[in-house]
Design a protein around this motif. Structure first.
Motif, PDB file in Angstrom:
ATOM      1  N   ALA A  71     -69.086  12.674  -2.178  1.00 53.16           N
ATOM      2  CA  ALA A  71     -69.148  14.113  -1.694  1.00 53.16           C
ATOM      3  C   ALA A  71     -68.477  14.029  -0.348  1.00 53.16           C
ATOM      4  O   ALA A  71     -68.449  13.350   0.112  1.00 53.16           O
ATOM      5  N   ALA A  72     -68.747  14.745   0.964  1.00 54.66           N
ATOM      6  CA  ALA A  72     -68.183  14.876   2.240  1.00 54.66           C
ATOM      7  C   ALA A  72     -68.758  13.717   2.718  1.00 54.66           C
ATOM      8  O   ALA A  72     -69.806  13.143   2.241  1.00 54.66           O
ATOM      9  N   PRO A  73     -67.862  12.537   3.174  1.00 53.60           N
ATOM     10  CA  PRO A  73     -68.258  11.780   3.630  1.00 53.60           C
ATOM     11  C   PRO A  73     -69.418  11.553   5.452  1.00 53.60           C
ATOM     12  O   PRO A  73     -69.565  13.209   5.804  1.00 53.60           O
ATOM     13  N   ASN A  74     -70.448  10.994   4.711  1.00 55.36           N
ATOM     14  CA  ASN A  74     -71.997  10.998   5.602  1.00 55.36           C
ATOM     15  C   ASN A  74     -71.653  10.044   7.490  1.00 55.36           C
ATOM     16  O   ASN A  74     -71.229   8.911   6.794  1.00 55.36           O
ATOM     17  N   PRO A  75     -71.705  10.556   8.250  1.00 54.04           N
ATOM     18  CA  PRO A  75     -71.148  10.138   9.239  1.00 54.04           C
ATOM     19  C   PRO A  75     -72.169   9.256   9.608  1.00 54.04           C
ATOM     20  O   PRO A  75     -71.914   7.637   9.969  1.00 54.04           O
ATOM     21  N   ALA A  76     -74.033   9.500   8.877  1.00 52.60           N
ATOM     22  CA  ALA A  76     -74.192   7.927   8.895  1.00 52.60           C
ATOM     23  C   ALA A  76     -73.959   6.601   8.287  1.00 52.60           C
ATOM     24  O   ALA A  76     -74.365   5.508   8.156  1.00 52.60           O
ATOM     25  N   ALA A  77     -73.344   6.814   7.082  1.00 51.67           N
ATOM     26  CA  ALA A  77     -72.596   5.855   6.094  1.00 51.67           C
ATOM     27  C   ALA A  77     -71.549   5.182   7.345  1.00 51.67           C
ATOM     28  O   ALA A  77     -71.816   4.180   6.672  1.00 51.67           O
ATOM     29  N   SER A  78     -70.922   6.184   7.677  1.00 53.20           N
ATOM     30  CA  SER A  78     -69.628   5.471   7.646  1.00 53.20           C
ATOM     31  C   SER A  78     -69.987   4.545   9.306  1.00 53.20           C
ATOM     32  O   SER A  78     -69.598   3.513   9.294  1.00 53.20           O
TER      33      SER A  78
END
Length: 147
Positions: A71-78
């Motif tokens: 799904a759309a990139p998660n800023p927390a995962a980044s």
């Protein structure tokens, strides 16, 4: 008078061979010290990043991001990925600095060992010369042994 000259030559020769020794040792130890300072700074950064990384909720991990099905990139995962990369780079740098410090310490050891062996050879040669003319020196060993 010849024996006095021989003694002076041995002494001067050895002293000349050690003139650069303190400077070279100081240079090696200064480099090791600067690496130690850099290691301490890096360890502090690594500790901070690791603590921050471990404090992230499980949904911020890379596995959770992959499980979201692209799904759309998660800023927390980044953020997790960035912190993880920083931790890995910091660990690699710490290992590299440790290797460099070991190599520098080995160079210092080798330098001192070389000079110790030179001193030993110089003393052996000096003692052998003294044995050739025992009448001027009382005939004993310079090092206190029986030779």
């Amino acid at each position: 008078m010849q024996n006095s000259l021989t003694q002076t030559i041995y002494l001067e020769s050895y002293v000349e061979s050690t003139l650069f020794l303190p400077t070279e040792l100081q240079r090696l130890l200064s480099i090791i010290k600067s690496l130690d300072v850099r290691c301490l700074e890096l360890k502090a950064a690594l500790s901070f990043h690791t603590t921050h990384l471990l404090a992230l909720p499980p949904q911020h991990t890379a596995a959770a991001a992959a499980a979201s099905g692209g799904a759309a990139p998660n800023p927390a995962a980044s953020e997790y990925a960035t912190l993880m990369q920083r931790v890995e780079v910091d660990q690699q740098l710490l290992a590299q600095f440790a290797e460099e410090k070991v190599q520098l310490a080995q160079q210092a050891h080798d330098l001192l060992e070389t000079h110790a062996l030179d001193l030993e050879r110089t003393l052996e040669n000096f003692e052998a010369d003294l044995r050739l003319e025992p009448s001027d020196y009382g005939g004993g060993s310079v090092l206190g042994g029986d030779g």
